[in-house]
Design a protein around this motif. Structure first.
Motif, short mmCIF file in Angstrom:
data_model
loop_
_atom_site.label_atom_id
_atom_site.label_comp_id
_atom_site.label_asym_id
_atom_site.label_seq_id
_atom_site.Cartn_x
_atom_site.Cartn_y
_atom_site.Cartn_z
N PRO A 1 0.83 -1.22 0.00
CA PRO A 1 0.00 0.00 0.00
C PRO A 1 0.86 1.26 0.00
N LYS A 2 0.24 2.37 -0.33
CA LYS A 2 0.94 3.66 -0.29
C LYS A 2 1.48 3.93 1.11
N TYR A 3 2.69 4.45 1.15
CA TYR A 3 3.35 4.86 2.40
C TYR A 3 3.56 3.69 3.37
N ALA A 4 3.60 2.48 2.83
CA ALA A 4 3.90 1.32 3.68
C ALA A 4 5.35 1.40 4.14
N ILE B 1 16.37 9.80 18.23
CA ILE B 1 15.75 9.48 16.94
C ILE B 1 14.66 10.51 16.66
N VAL B 2 14.71 11.08 15.45
CA VAL B 2 13.71 12.07 15.04
C VAL B 2 12.88 11.47 13.90
N PRO B 3 11.63 11.10 14.16
CA PRO B 3 10.81 10.51 13.10
C PRO B 3 10.37 11.57 12.09
N VAL B 4 10.38 11.19 10.82
CA VAL B 4 9.98 12.09 9.74
C VAL B 4 8.97 11.36 8.87
N GLY B 5 7.82 11.98 8.65
CA GLY B 5 6.80 11.42 7.77
C GLY B 5 6.63 12.29 6.54
N SER B 6 6.77 11.67 5.37
CA SER B 6 6.65 12.41 4.10
C SER B 6 5.44 11.90 3.32
N VAL B 7 4.58 12.81 2.92
CA VAL B 7 3.31 12.45 2.27
C VAL B 7 3.10 13.36 1.06
N GLY B 8 2.47 12.81 0.02
CA GLY B 8 2.05 13.63 -1.12
C GLY B 8 2.50 13.11 -2.46
N MET B 9 3.73 12.59 -2.53
CA MET B 9 4.28 12.20 -3.82
C MET B 9 3.54 11.01 -4.42
N GLU B 10 3.11 10.08 -3.58
CA GLU B 10 2.50 8.87 -4.14
C GLU B 10 1.09 9.12 -4.68
N GLU B 11 0.47 10.25 -4.31
CA GLU B 11 -0.80 10.63 -4.94
C GLU B 11 -0.59 11.29 -6.29
N TRP C 1 -0.02 17.50 -9.96
CA TRP C 1 1.05 18.19 -9.26
C TRP C 1 0.45 18.68 -7.95
N GLN C 2 0.89 18.08 -6.84
CA GLN C 2 0.30 18.36 -5.55
C GLN C 2 1.37 18.77 -4.54
N ARG C 3 0.91 19.39 -3.48
CA ARG C 3 1.81 19.76 -2.39
C ARG C 3 2.26 18.51 -1.64
N GLN C 4 3.46 18.62 -1.07
CA GLN C 4 3.98 17.58 -0.19
C GLN C 4 3.79 18.04 1.26
N ARG D 1 -4.18 22.01 -1.85
CA ARG D 1 -3.42 20.77 -2.09
C ARG D 1 -2.98 20.66 -3.55
N TYR D 2 -3.88 20.93 -4.47
CA TYR D 2 -3.56 20.79 -5.90
C TYR D 2 -2.98 22.09 -6.42
N ILE D 3 -1.84 21.99 -7.08
CA ILE D 3 -1.12 23.19 -7.50
C ILE D 3 -1.56 23.66 -8.88
N LEU D 4 -1.57 22.75 -9.86
CA LEU D 4 -1.96 23.16 -11.20
C LEU D 4 -3.44 22.96 -11.44
N SER D 5 -3.90 21.74 -11.22
CA SER D 5 -5.30 21.44 -11.43
C SER D 5 -5.68 20.26 -10.55
N HIS D 6 -6.96 20.03 -10.41
CA HIS D 6 -7.41 18.94 -9.54
C HIS D 6 -6.89 17.60 -10.02
N ASN D 7 -6.79 17.43 -11.32
CA ASN D 7 -6.30 16.18 -11.88
C ASN D 7 -5.93 16.43 -13.33
N VAL D 8 -4.78 15.95 -13.75
CA VAL D 8 -4.37 16.15 -15.13
C VAL D 8 -4.41 14.85 -15.91
N LYS D 9 -5.16 13.87 -15.41
CA LYS D 9 -5.28 12.61 -16.15
C LYS D 9 -5.86 12.84 -17.55
N ASN D 10 -6.70 13.87 -17.68
CA ASN D 10 -7.31 14.12 -18.97
C ASN D 10 -6.27 14.39 -20.04
#
Length: 282
Positions: free
Chosen positions: A145-148, A168-178, A213-216, A265-274
């Motif tokens: 799954p994403k972010y596993a 130990i400093v935990p870091v969580g990174s989110v956004g790229m897999e969407e 293209w979304q924010r991280q 969240r969305y930088i250019l458009s909601h979805n560029v799949k089109n």
């Protein structure tokens, strides 16, 4: 001023050094780091969250990987701008078998993650960053799954942090897999074998294309103390690893919540799949 003067000469020397010693490194000047961090965040807009103070030395940032490691510039930029700490990155040995790539990694503070190299730097109290999931998280499989967090039973980072009294400093990174849509998977074992790499389990690489293209979202901290744990006790090391894993997962969940609630969240458009729908089937 001495650091600023010596830095370009050190880099010229390292160009001709195949695998530079990890201790032979000078941190780039602060103005260069801030400029580079802001360029990264301009290309990869990231919202940063700091959940507690972070000391300048004897800290080990523990982070999740995403597909292709595309979020790494944003993670390093976030860590530096929020904490003022520029950690040395523990890199997979595969990186150091690619011509000229080791020099670029070393320029940015990376080094081959052998136990001896880590111990040498930890004896100096150098801040460091590790991705315990390694290449398995970079190349997630069909059923992952994403972010596993694919850390398996690894205890190396916990042993070193406990032995040298690192927080130990935990870091969580989110956004790229969407932002990426997986089209399929290819077996990368033949490529690894060309570089002398062999694995018991086959490694597949997802074939992805960007579809938005979304924010991280990068969430850092709070620190986890390792002082009360024994580095020679497997039970204690397992507890340290599991504490770190839970903290990283918590930060990923925080990032996912911020992502869901973020109107920008969305930088250019909601979805560029089109744009790609005529050529690809999603």
């Amino acid at each position: 001023m001495l650091q600023l003067f010596l830095w370009p000469f050190v880099q010229l020397y390292l160009i001709f050094c195949t695998v530079p010693p990890p201790t032979f490194w000078i941190q780039p000047p602060k103005f260069a780091l801030r400029l580079l961090a802001n360029i990264f965040l301009w290309l990869q807009p990231t919202k940063m969250y700091l959940r507690g103070p972070v000391p300048m030395k004897k800290v080990l940032f523990v982070c999740n990987h995403v597909n292709y490691s595309l979020d790494v510039p944003g993670v390093f930029a976030s860590i530096y701008l929020l904490t003022g700490v520029y950690p040395r990155s523990i890199a997979d040995r595969f990186h150091f078998k690619i011509p000229f790539w080791p020099w670029l990694l070393h320029l940015l503070g990376g080094f081959e993650g052998t136990a001896s190299s880590c111990e040498e730097l930890m004896q100096q109290g150098a801040p460091m960053l590790v991705y315990p999931g390694g290449r398995e998280e970079v190349f997630k499989g069909r059923n992952d799954p994403k972010y596993a967090l694919l850390w398996k039973q690894r205890l190396g980072f916990a042993r070193l942090a406990t032995k040298y009294g690192y927080q130990i400093v935990p870091v969580g990174s989110v956004g790229m897999e969407e932002m990426l849509t997986v089209l399929g998977y290819v077996n990368v074992d033949p490529i690894l074998k060309l570089f002398g790499e062999t694995k018991n389990d086959p490694l597949v690489c997802p074939v992805c294309i960007p579809t938005s293209w979304q924010r991280q979202y990068c969430t850092i901290g709070p620190c986890i103390s390792t002082n009360k744990f024994d580095h020679e006790s497997k039970e204690d090391l397992t507890k340290v690893r599991d504490l770190a894993k839970k903290a990283v997962l918590d930060n990923i969940d925080i990032g996912l919540r911020y992502q869901r609630e973020d109107p920008s969240r969305y930088i250019l458009s909601h979805n560029v799949k089109n744009l790609f729908g005529h050529y690809y089937s999603f």
